[in-house]
Motif scaffolding. Structure first.
Motif, PDB file in Angstrom:
ATOM      1  N   LEU A 308       0.828  -1.209   0.000  1.00 32.06           N
ATOM      2  CA  LEU A 308       0.000   0.000   0.000  1.00 32.06           C
ATOM      3  C   LEU A 308       0.861   1.258   0.000  1.00 32.06           C
ATOM      4  CD1 LEU A 308      -2.800  -1.067   2.503  1.00 32.06           C
ATOM      5  CD2 LEU A 308      -3.027  -0.777   0.039  1.00 32.06           C
ATOM      6  N   GLU A 309       1.956   1.215   0.737  1.00 26.22           N
ATOM      7  CA  GLU A 309       2.885   2.342   0.709  1.00 26.22           C
ATOM      8  C   GLU A 309       3.608   2.400  -0.632  1.00 26.22           C
ATOM      9  OE1 GLU A 309       3.518   4.812   2.845  1.00 26.22           O
ATOM     10  OE2 GLU A 309       1.824   4.130   4.061  1.00 26.22           O
ATOM     11  N   GLY A 310       3.927   1.218  -1.145  1.00 28.79           N
ATOM     12  CA  GLY A 310       4.679   1.148  -2.391  1.00 28.79           C
ATOM     13  C   GLY A 310       3.927   1.678  -3.588  1.00 28.79           C
ATOM     14  N   ILE A 311       2.645   1.349  -3.709  1.00 35.29           N
ATOM     15  CA  ILE A 311       1.900   1.795  -4.889  1.00 35.29           C
ATOM     16  C   ILE A 311       1.699   3.301  -4.875  1.00 35.29           C
ATOM     17  CG2 ILE A 311      -0.380   1.430  -3.827  1.00 35.29           C
ATOM     18  CD1 ILE A 311      -1.418   0.682  -6.589  1.00 35.29           C
ATOM     19  N   LYS A 312       1.557   3.860  -3.697  1.00 37.15           N
ATOM     20  CA  LYS A 312       1.368   5.312  -3.609  1.00 37.15           C
ATOM     21  C   LYS A 312       2.581   6.052  -4.158  1.00 37.15           C
ATOM     22  CE  LYS A 312       0.441   8.953  -0.217  1.00 37.15           C
ATOM     23  NZ  LYS A 312       0.221   9.251   1.219  1.00 37.15           N
ATOM     24  N   ILE A 313       3.775   5.611  -3.748  1.00 36.57           N
ATOM     25  CA  ILE A 313       5.002   6.270  -4.201  1.00 36.57           C
ATOM     26  C   ILE A 313       5.302   5.895  -5.648  1.00 36.57           C
ATOM     27  CG2 ILE A 313       7.481   6.476  -3.777  1.00 36.57           C
ATOM     28  CD1 ILE A 313       6.923   5.908  -0.832  1.00 36.57           C
ATOM     29  N   SER A 314       5.034   4.641  -6.006  1.00 39.01           N
ATOM     30  CA  SER A 314       5.318   4.188  -7.371  1.00 39.01           C
ATOM     31  C   SER A 314       4.562   5.010  -8.398  1.00 39.01           C
ATOM     32  CB  SER A 314       4.947   2.707  -7.520  1.00 39.01           C
ATOM     33  OG  SER A 314       5.750   1.894  -6.708  1.00 39.01           O
ATOM     34  N   ILE A 315       3.277   5.217  -8.164  1.00 34.02           N
ATOM     35  CA  ILE A 315       2.458   5.909  -9.152  1.00 34.02           C
ATOM     36  C   ILE A 315       2.707   7.409  -9.133  1.00 34.02           C
ATOM     37  CG2 ILE A 315       0.102   6.395  -9.897  1.00 34.02           C
ATOM     38  CD1 ILE A 315       1.065   3.526 -10.386  1.00 34.02           C
ATOM     39  N   THR A 316       2.691   8.014  -7.939  1.00 36.75           N
ATOM     40  CA  THR A 316       2.779   9.475  -7.861  1.00 36.75           C
ATOM     41  C   THR A 316       4.188  10.003  -8.087  1.00 36.75           C
ATOM     42  OG1 THR A 316       3.090   9.378  -5.451  1.00 36.75           O
ATOM     43  CG2 THR A 316       0.838   9.560  -6.269  1.00 36.75           C
ATOM     44  N   THR A 317       5.197   9.157  -7.888  1.00 37.45           N
ATOM     45  CA  THR A 317       6.573   9.642  -8.000  1.00 37.45           C
ATOM     46  C   THR A 317       7.385   8.859  -9.024  1.00 37.45           C
ATOM     47  OG1 THR A 317       6.556  10.381  -5.691  1.00 37.45           O
ATOM     48  CG2 THR A 317       8.697  10.113  -6.731  1.00 37.45           C
ATOM     49  N   LEU A 318       7.518   7.547  -8.813  1.00 38.45           N
ATOM     50  CA  LEU A 318       8.432   6.751  -9.638  1.00 38.45           C
ATOM     51  C   LEU A 318       8.031   6.751 -11.111  1.00 38.45           C
ATOM     52  CD1 LEU A 318      10.882   4.874  -9.737  1.00 38.45           C
ATOM     53  CD2 LEU A 318       9.365   2.962  -9.247  1.00 38.45           C
ATOM     54  N   PHE A 319       6.852   6.237 -11.414  1.00 35.91           N
ATOM     55  CA  PHE A 319       6.439   6.141 -12.814  1.00 35.91           C
ATOM     56  C   PHE A 319       6.085   7.507 -13.407  1.00 35.91           C
ATOM     57  CE2 PHE A 319       5.404   1.749 -11.360  1.00 35.91           C
ATOM     58  CZ  PHE A 319       6.331   1.101 -12.161  1.00 35.91           C
ATOM     59  N   THR A 320       5.539   8.384 -12.578  1.00 43.34           N
ATOM     60  CA  THR A 320       5.251   9.739 -13.061  1.00 43.34           C
ATOM     61  C   THR A 320       6.530  10.449 -13.471  1.00 43.34           C
ATOM     62  OG1 THR A 320       3.268   9.928 -11.680  1.00 43.34           O
ATOM     63  CG2 THR A 320       4.263  11.974 -12.451  1.00 43.34           C
ATOM     64  N   GLY A 321       7.548  10.368 -12.620  1.00 47.54           N
ATOM     65  CA  GLY A 321       8.829  11.005 -12.935  1.00 47.54           C
ATOM     66  C   GLY A 321       9.470  10.426 -14.181  1.00 47.54           C
ATOM     67  N   GLU A 322       9.411   9.102 -14.319  1.00 45.14           N
ATOM     68  CA  GLU A 322      10.004   8.471 -15.500  1.00 45.14           C
ATOM     69  C   GLU A 322       9.268   8.873 -16.777  1.00 45.14           C
ATOM     70  OE1 GLU A 322      12.764   6.829 -15.992  1.00 45.14           O
ATOM     71  OE2 GLU A 322      13.271   7.063 -13.878  1.00 45.14           O
ATOM     72  N   ARG A 323       7.961   8.966 -16.690  1.00 44.87           N
ATOM     73  CA  ARG A 323       7.196   9.369 -17.885  1.00 44.87           C
ATOM     74  C   ARG A 323       7.544  10.803 -18.268  1.00 44.87           C
ATOM     75  NH1 ARG A 323       2.330   8.351 -20.845  1.00 44.87           N
ATOM     76  NH2 ARG A 323       2.483   9.883 -22.524  1.00 44.87           N
ATOM     77  N   ILE A 324       7.647  11.682 -17.293  1.00 44.67           N
ATOM     78  CA  ILE A 324       7.987  13.084 -17.568  1.00 44.67           C
ATOM     79  C   ILE A 324       9.374  13.174 -18.199  1.00 44.67           C
ATOM     80  CG2 ILE A 324       8.524  15.297 -16.488  1.00 44.67           C
ATOM     81  CD1 ILE A 324       6.343  14.619 -14.406  1.00 44.67           C
ATOM     82  N   LEU A 325      10.337  12.457 -17.622  1.00 47.19           N
ATOM     83  CA  LEU A 325      11.705  12.495 -18.138  1.00 47.19           C
ATOM     84  C   LEU A 325      11.767  11.942 -19.559  1.00 47.19           C
ATOM     85  CD1 LEU A 325      14.703  13.044 -17.597  1.00 47.19           C
ATOM     86  CD2 LEU A 325      14.882  10.726 -16.670  1.00 47.19           C
ATOM     87  N   CYS A 326      11.104  10.832 -19.781  1.00 54.18           N
ATOM     88  CA  CYS A 326      11.114  10.203 -21.105  1.00 54.18           C
ATOM     89  C   CYS A 326      10.451  11.111 -22.145  1.00 54.18           C
ATOM     90  CB  CYS A 326      10.387   8.860 -21.023  1.00 54.18           C
ATOM     91  SG  CYS A 326      10.833   7.720 -22.338  1.00 54.18           S
ATOM     92  N   ASP A 327       9.327  11.690 -21.792  1.00 61.40           N
ATOM     93  CA  ASP A 327       8.639  12.596 -22.717  1.00 61.40           C
ATOM     94  C   ASP A 327       9.501  13.804 -23.063  1.00 61.40           C
ATOM     95  OD1 ASP A 327       6.500  10.921 -22.729  1.00 61.40           O
ATOM     96  OD2 ASP A 327       5.187  12.188 -21.518  1.00 61.40           O
ATOM     97  N   HIS A 328      10.259  14.283 -22.084  1.00 62.27           N
ATOM     98  CA  HIS A 328      11.081  15.471 -22.312  1.00 62.27           C
ATOM     99  C   HIS A 328      12.292  15.146 -23.177  1.00 62.27           C
ATOM    100  CE1 HIS A 328      12.725  19.456 -21.341  1.00 62.27           C
ATOM    101  NE2 HIS A 328      13.905  18.844 -21.259  1.00 62.27           N
TER     102      HIS A 328
END
Length: 694
Positions: A308-328
């Motif tokens: 439960l802690e992991g999915i919160k950070i994974s979605i809001t930070t980990l995968f979000t950050g990677e998508r932003i970086l990749c798109d840029h």
């Protein structure tokens, strides 16, 4: 046609580097002889030459060269690398090919000087130094030099694809790409701490995306752009922003030069390791179904908490950050940014949503697992908009599908657990009555369970949907009737929970028959219904069942309490005359006292072990009994006590003073006495009543 070149551009002879569109047909010198008179050609023959990245550029026209090289509006200040040619009108006798070859040779030589300076194979300095770390201006010039070389190569290939100049330019391009690959790798690897998903996410929310490398032609340099970003961002965010822009400029240069695959390969290797490490550090581990089945529930619950802690950070930070970086970084190519993000994130995201699927496959589905299962369902449901946005690519549709499938399986599991919970109520076969008519364990278990379920009312509404309650025991039609509401049917979740409570009350009716004393049966029902109503009133069940439901069951509760009072204390109350002050004979008074003593002692002896756990209900029952008994007995006692004062052993006839009756009533419903040690005050004195020891 007139051509204009920006400030700090290449010399006028090398304007071919920046060629974009062919000029209109002009009078040109003959291709066969420099002395041939010019002819007028109205047909511009165009040929498209694809580059290595798949893009295409129109070839330079084989005519109209004079106007291209010697535009009268070309600014002499635009030449920065070598002196500009003479502005005098070129004579038709100058061969076009010699002019273009000279321009190409000059441009390639200038590119060679810059590229070979940073060739790690020939320069020890270049081998240990990063262009982007050493000088942003130098890096900017290097990128621009490579872009110009690439444009020149397109022109040279259109002229003579097998010329020595083309081979030379191709060799330089390979050296330049090798250098940019190294720079790309170094920026990614040395800035891991600054390109972490959290920093990238923060940077994205505070800074707009930078422009592409085409903006390098503006007067504003990289240092000015950094200063323009403002002092509001932190040092970490600033480093992150710089690294992202450097990566983007390299990626765009390599993609446009046909080396996008090499760039993508480096990016995938480094960033995937970061995502995989992040998933591992969040406690999301790869487990098999058999491993889950062998675990004790306490271990499974601990892993659920970590997830439960992991999915919160994974979605809001980990995968979000990677998508932003990749798109840029890969803004220049939609296919590459999709490919990169899919390969980087797919495995980690699949692993993230695999654990809930394994959880619901656990063979033993205890009703108590429902709450953790609902927590998992809620976590995925709440994050679904972000999941859908982050994994919006077609290549990551499997992640979205996996999340939706997991939600569906979790919902199905919750429905099965609710059915199992109802089965637990139905199968309860305890035969021993609860001492003193107190709360039955089944009542406490069911209401605690339902009050916790009510905290998930919105999610349960989605899960249960329109599924009706079991057909074998439908709710009475009046169960949700309310005079102040319309005819809108109750939500499915409300109907389902009300049905479970009704089923519980039916079970309690059966258990009440286990008591030999009918009065105690009603007290048992009153106690348990009071607990049910109290739990509903003080939890979210109130909003699901409504105030009308509460009022209806409170009315039923008062009936149970009244029945207990009538059966438990009716004989005592009826032992007193209707008019306690009426004149009666000593014999009648003697008989009335004797009858009251007998009934009161029996009632007290039986009910001293009864229990009413709820303080409010306990006080209400005591007050009701006292109103009917205390005042009547006190009036009779005060009226007829003197009548029997002269009779021998009068204290044996008048055993209870009014204070004794009140004290005995106040001791009731704590379930701590047997009634055998009752003692009373003496009628011959005004001393305090002697209380039984508790």
């Amino acid at each position: 046609m007139l051509f204009f070149f920006p400030k700090d551009s290449v010399p006028a002879e090398a304007a071919l580097f920046l060629y974009l569109t062919p000029p209109p047909p002009l009078l040109q010198p003959s291709l066969n002889s420099t002395n041939t008179a010019p002819t007028h050609n109205h047909k511009a023959n165009k040929k498209i030459i694809p580059d290595q990245s798949g893009s295409s550029f129109p070839p330079m026209p084989r005519k109209g060269m004079r106007s291209f090289f010697f535009s009268h509006k070309a600014d002499s200040s635009s030449a920065s690398h070598c002196p500009s040619p003479s502005r005098s009108t070129a004579t038709p006798s100058i061969p076009r090919r010699s002019i273009s070859d000279a321009a190409m040779a000059k441009g390639v030589e200038e590119a060679e000087a810059m590229i070979m300076k940073w060739d790690a194979d020939t320069s020890a300095y270049a081998k240990v130094t990063s262009i982007f770390y050493e000088s942003k201006k130098e890096a900017h010039d290097f990128i621009k030099c490579v872009n110009d070389l690439q444009k020149a190569m397109h022109f040279m290939v259109s002229e003579n694809s097998s010329s020595e100049m083309v081979v030379r330019a191709q060799r330089l391009m390979q050296i330049a790409m090798k250098r940019l690959q190294k720079e790309f790798y170094q920026i990614l690897s040395t800035n891991r701490a600054y390109l972490d998903p959290e920093s990238v996410s923060t940077r994205s929310s505070r800074l707009s995306a930078r422009s592409s490398t085409s903006d390098y032609d503006d007067d504003v340099g990289p240092e000015d752009e950094i200063r323009t970003a403002g002092d509001s961002i932190s040092e970490v965010e600033q480093v992150s922003s710089n690294a992202m822009d450097d990566l983007r400029s390299i990626a765009e240069c390599m993609i446009s030069s046909g080396y996008g695959k090499e760039c993508v390969r480096i990016y995938k290797i480094i960033r995937k390791s970061i995502v995989d490490e992040g998933i591992y550090r969040l406690g999301v581990e790869k487990l098999s179904s058999s491993q889950i089945h062998k675990m004790d529930w306490e271990i499974v619950e601990l892993k659920i908490k970590n997830w439960l802690e992991g999915i919160k950070i994974s979605i809001t930070t980990l995968f979000t950050g990677e998508r932003i970086l990749c798109d840029h970084v890969f803004a220049a190519s939609d296919s590459m940014r999709e490919s990169c993000f899919a390969e980087i994130s797919k495995e980690g995201a699949t692993l993230l949503f695999e654990f809930p699927r394994l959880l619901v496959s656990k063979s033993k589905r205890s009703p108590d697992m429902a709450f953790r299962t609902l927590d998992v369902y809620t976590a995925i449901s709440d994050n679904w908009p972000d999941i859908e946005s982050i994994f919006s690519f077609e290549s990551t549709s499997s992640v979205r599908l996996h999340a939706l499938t997991t939600l569906s399986k979790l919902g199905e599991s919750v429905r099965m657990m609710l059915s199992e919970f109802e089965s637990v109520i139905q199968k309860d076969s305890s035969k021993s009555p609860v001492a003193g008519g107190g709360l039955h364990p089944l009542t406490q278990y069911v209401m605690n369970y339902l009050s916790h379920l009510a905290d998930y009312s919105s999610i349960l509404g989605d899960i249960i949907g329109d599924s009706p309650p079991p057909v074998q025991s439908p709710l009475p039609e009046f169960y949700f009737e309310s005079s102040d509401t319309d005819n809108t049917p109750a939500p499915a979740i409300s109907v389902r929970l009300a049905w479970i409570i009704l089923f519980l009350l039916c079970k309690l009716d059966g258990k009440a028959k286990q008591y030999k004393e009918v009065s105690l049966s009603y007290l048992f029902l009153a106690n348990n219904l009071q607990h049910v109503v109290s739990k509903v009133r003080t939890s979210n069940l109130r909003y699901l069942l409504g105030d009308e439901w509460i009022s209806m069951h409170e009315s039923k509760l008062r009936q149970f309490a009244a029945n207990y009072e009538r059966l438990g204390w009716g004989h005592v109350i009826s032992s007193m005359p209707e008019n306690p002050k009426a004149a009666i004979s000593p014999e009648e008074a003697k008989e009335t006292f004797r009858k009251f003593n007998l009934e009161f002692e029996q009632a007290y002896r039986k009910q001293s072990s009864y229990i009413v756990p709820d303080p409010k209900l306990r006080d209400e029952i005591k007050a009701s009994i006292a109103r009917k008994l205390d005042s009547v007995y006190q009036e009779f006692y005060e009226t007829h006590r003197e009548t029997l004062a002269t009779i021998r052993n009068a204290e044996m006839l008048i055993r209870f003073a009014p204070e004794d009756v009140r004290n005995c009533l106040s001791d009731l419903f704590y379930g701590t006495g047997s009634g055998d040690s009752m003692s009373v005050s003496s009628t011959s004195s005004s001393s305090s009543p002697r209380r039984r020891h508790r």
